[in-house]
Scaffold this active site. Structure first.
Site, short mmCIF file in Angstrom:
data_model
loop_
_atom_site.label_atom_id
_atom_site.label_comp_id
_atom_site.label_asym_id
_atom_site.label_seq_id
_atom_site.Cartn_x
_atom_site.Cartn_y
_atom_site.Cartn_z
N HIS A 121 0.81 -1.21 0.00
CA HIS A 121 0.00 0.00 0.00
C HIS A 121 0.85 1.27 0.00
CE1 HIS A 121 0.45 -0.22 4.50
NE2 HIS A 121 0.48 1.08 4.37
N ASP A 132 0.40 -7.71 1.49
CA ASP A 132 0.79 -6.29 1.59
C ASP A 132 2.31 -6.13 1.63
OD1 ASP A 132 0.30 -3.61 1.57
OD2 ASP A 132 -0.06 -3.43 3.72
N SER A 140 4.68 2.69 7.94
CA SER A 140 4.35 1.52 7.12
C SER A 140 5.54 1.11 6.26
CB SER A 140 3.15 1.83 6.22
OG SER A 140 1.98 1.93 6.97
N GLY A 186 -6.07 -27.32 1.05
CA GLY A 186 -7.28 -27.79 0.37
C GLY A 186 -8.42 -28.06 1.34
#
Length: 466
Positions: free
Chosen positions: A124, A154, A227, A283
């Site tokens: 981001h 991210d 971030s 799965g």
């Protein structure tokens, strides 16, 4: 001479009286509770007592300086220049043509992970970037190249070309991180270069709305601009990439979250080796507790992950796992909730084998499961069935990105979608079926959605649904 002797005796006597009075009325006595059988005291107080850290040393004895010094030189400032068009007339607004360009500058942090200039940051932070710029701690600035990104975790990987070897951080093992352990968060909040804050690991395997997330939670102060920065332990090992905060104001209010280093490392290695993220899957269809569906099924108060379904042909099916099994452990990782399981599986690739321990009707069962890559899935909201591109598809449609539409629900069958390559949703590019699921899962049921496709002639088509 007699006067001097007399004065000396008076002074000594007065001193004795003063000392006795102080001992009797003013001095506080320290006490220690000791058991009569000379065992180790269960409680003791002392004027020299200091609280202890998670590692056993006194809090005043923990040295953050070496880890901080090594980290600040490996954490960089990331600037993201984004160019967007704004309508300059009603015609532009309704028909989307023309308009004026507007530049927006965003910023965040990144961590140098190799001496030749590879940098890990958040997706981001660099999303929709037209230009990326990196500033080192010594104020040297470089243009950066985006190598690859994974919206699901991210994580993004950048590269700069420096004329010298750069300071970098080595990945630590985030599985070894303990709750209560001291950590440092290093980044560039509010454009303040290389800010270091300290805290402890508050929790592990936290999910923030998505079932396949697994974050390290810490109380080290993290604010906008942090971030993509580093979360390190007191040894200076990189154990996480700071990613998010939970706040109604947008600023730190006590908790922050980091992508564990084991997940970040795996994503980076996949991008460097394959160009995209390789996802190995068990799965199984897990059931999330405290949901209406779980309540309806009478499933509650479970320590582990309840298997609600098994995908045919996947590893769990071949290993004999069944609906109703409760996953208790995978390899050496105890599983108490879904993020414990998904966080560990996120560090694995198709072809890896894992040991899974389940509870089946009160009995413990251990099986080996081969992780596989899911080739098709049905995306949320719109219900298209999509599959990853084969080498033949890439050659035929002359594209390296996108997924192929191989199933269309009845609602959309009049649009001629079958067999086309789905390139983007609302302008966001799709690399594989996992990204398709993430992007379709984020669209609104009530707003406009645009999809970009390639037809068999290599022509781009764009459809808008409402």
């Amino acid at each position: 001479m007699k006067k001097i002797g007399s004065s000396l005796l008076v002074a000594i006597f007065a001193g004795v009286i003063t000392l006795g009075a102080y001992k009797l009325f003013f001095e506080k006595t320290s006490y220690a509770v000791v058991s009569e059988n000379n065992e180790t005291p269960i409680f003791a107080t002392s004027t020299s007592y200091t609280p202890t850290s998670a590692k056993g040393s006194g809090i005043n004895e923990v040295d953050f300086t070496i880890a901080a010094e090594n980290t600040v030189n490996a954490v960089v400032h990331v600037k993201n220049l984004t160019l967007s068009r704004e309508p300059s007339s009603l015609f532009d607004f309704f028909y989307g043509s023309g308009g004026s360009q507007k530049a927006q500058v965003g910023s965040g942090s990144g961590v140098i992970i190799t001496p030749d200039g590879y940098i890990v940051t958040n997706n981001h932070v660099i999303k929709n970037a037209s230009q990326l710029q990196i500033t080192l701690n010594n104020n040297t600035t470089y243009d950066a190249e985006l190598i690859g990104a994974d919206p699901n975790s991210d994580i993004a990987l950048l590269k700069i070309d420096a004329d010298r070897s750069l300071p970098y951080l080595a990945f630590g093992d985030s599985n070894d991180t303990k709750i209560g352990e001291w950590v440092l968060a290093v980044g560039n909040p509010f454009n303040l270069t290389s800010t270091v804050t300290a805290g402890i690991v508050s929790a592990k395997a936290r999910a923030l709305g998505k079932a396949d997330q697994s974050f390290i939670q810490t109380d080290a102060a993290v604010n906008p601009g942090n971030s993509g920065g580093a979360l390190v332990n007191t040894n200076g090992d990189l154990i996480g990439i700071n990613t998010a905060i939970t706040s109604q104001t947008g600023s730190y209010v006590g908790y922050s979250f980091a992508v564990p280093s084991n997940i970040a490392k795996k994503v980076v290695e996949d991008i460097m080796e394959y160009g995209n993220v390789q996802k190995g899957l068990l799965g199984i269809t897990p059931i999330r507790l405290n949901t209406p569906y779980a309540t309806e099924k009478g499933i509650k108060n479970i320590d582990g992950v309840y298997i609600d379904g098994i995908e045919k042909g996947m590893g769990a099916d071949e290993a004999g796992l069944q609906r109703g099994d409760i996953v208790k452990q995978i390899d050496n990782i105890q599983v108490h909730k879904l993020p414990d399981l998904t966080g560990y599986v996120s560090t694995k690739r198709p072809g890896d084998k894992v040991e899974v321990i389940v509870d089946r009707d009160g009995k413990t069962l251990q099986v080996e499961v081969l992780l596989k890559e899911r080739q098709t899935l049905i995306v949320p909201i719109m219900g298209f069935e999509v599959k990853n591109l084969t080498d033949q598809d890439k050659k035929r449609f002359r594209t390296k990105k996108g997924v192929k539409i191989v199933g269309v629900p009845e609602t959309y069958r009049g649009y001629g979608l079958y067999g086309k390559i789905l390139l983007a949703v609302d302008g966001e590019e799709i690399n594989d079926i996992q990204e398709a699921r993430t992007l379709f899962g984020g669209i609104s049921r009530y707003g406009k959605t645009s999809i970009t496709m390639l037809n068999e002639d290599g022509e781009r088509e764009r459809l808008i649904f409402q």
